[in-house]
Design an enzyme around this catalytic site. Sequence first.
Site, PDB file in Angstrom:
ATOM      1  CB  CYS A  18      -1.058  -0.087   1.148  1.00 53.00           C
ATOM      2  SG  CYS A  18      -1.725   1.565   1.519  1.00 53.00           S
ATOM      3  CB  CYS A  21       0.316   1.965   4.177  1.00 52.74           C
ATOM      4  SG  CYS A  21      -1.167   1.264   3.860  1.00 52.74           S
TER       5      CYS A  21
END
Length: 388
Positions: free
Chosen positions: A55, A58
């Site tokens: 991600c 993230c």
Amino acid sequence: MKKYILLIFACIYAIHLSAQNAGINFLHGTTWTEAVAKAKAENKLIFIDFYTQWCGPCLNMAQTVFSLPTVGYYYNQTFINLKIDAEEGEGITLAKKYGVRSYPTYAFIDPATEEIVHHSSSRQTPEQFIQTGKDATVPTKRSFYLQDQYTKGNRERAFLIDYINYHYSVYARKNVQAAFDELIKGGAKLTDPDVWEVYVNTINGMNPYLKQVSDNYADFCQRFGKKNVDAKLAKETSYGELAEIEALCNYEGKDFNLKMIRINNDIREQKYEAAATQIDAMIADTTINQQELIGRLKFIARLGYKAEELPEFWFNKCVGYLQYIAYNQTDRDDAFIHQEYAAALEMVLRKLNGKAPIPASLSTEPAYGKKVYNMRPDALKMKPKRKK
């Protein structure tokens, strides 16, 4: 001497520890049961950053937000912090338990019940992320409370503002727009300071509210300052239909936006020479904010995976524009544009194998801006030469 060396190492180690502890202190090697027990003992909510190793947002949050001292100070004082990979080990079960469907997801858990009391997500600024944490500690600002009250028909002014701000933080644009429309229908006015603040921060694009600002430009400038009003008008007309923007009042940034939209239209219609003529004129124009121009050129000059399909003229112009940006962008820590420029140079080298000519931008000294490519910040002066 040994004591002196030990003191130096102690100082270095202390600085190293300080740097490590500057951001959020996530518990590592702790089971969920242990984390719950610790949160109960310290009377704190549990904050979980649910992430995955693939991600991008993230990783960005971990590197640019979680690591900041201001963010760390608030979260370390307020929560028991866990960083959980939703696709590994115990994280799989917890992600399913708390309904995690996107990444990053920020979950705030009451350890007494192990129920989620506040939910947030997406990439956020440090300020937004601290506010996310603060909202988790106030029952009337928590996500589940806001959604429940909205569903039940609560349309009080203060409540709607909280509802709008929350949904904006998680990029729920439709909810934001719908609630703002209800706020206005309920009697709030765009000229009210609290409503204007919400409008500036959360409502985007060409809409009747922007036209209201334009139609009453002098009044809004008197209330909120010309600089602030111009900034909002300029921001929301960065893209759009020429006729709609031309019909608005005159404000700082309007002419610049119109020029950029015409350039984008020409590129879309593959009128590359017309677009290049306009861009070159803007680069040469000393009255234009070159950093603002660079910010828009980044997207125009990006070559991407279809670079081989571009006409040679436009390909070479884009390489030149990427060079101009890489040389002259004041943020020397922005790695993105340097990567784009390096990728463009690789493409040029590949083309040279096919006997293609070297772009003029690379074989001659730049006509505008800096003449040398380096990472030296503009604010850093050259060291004066010693006088003999």
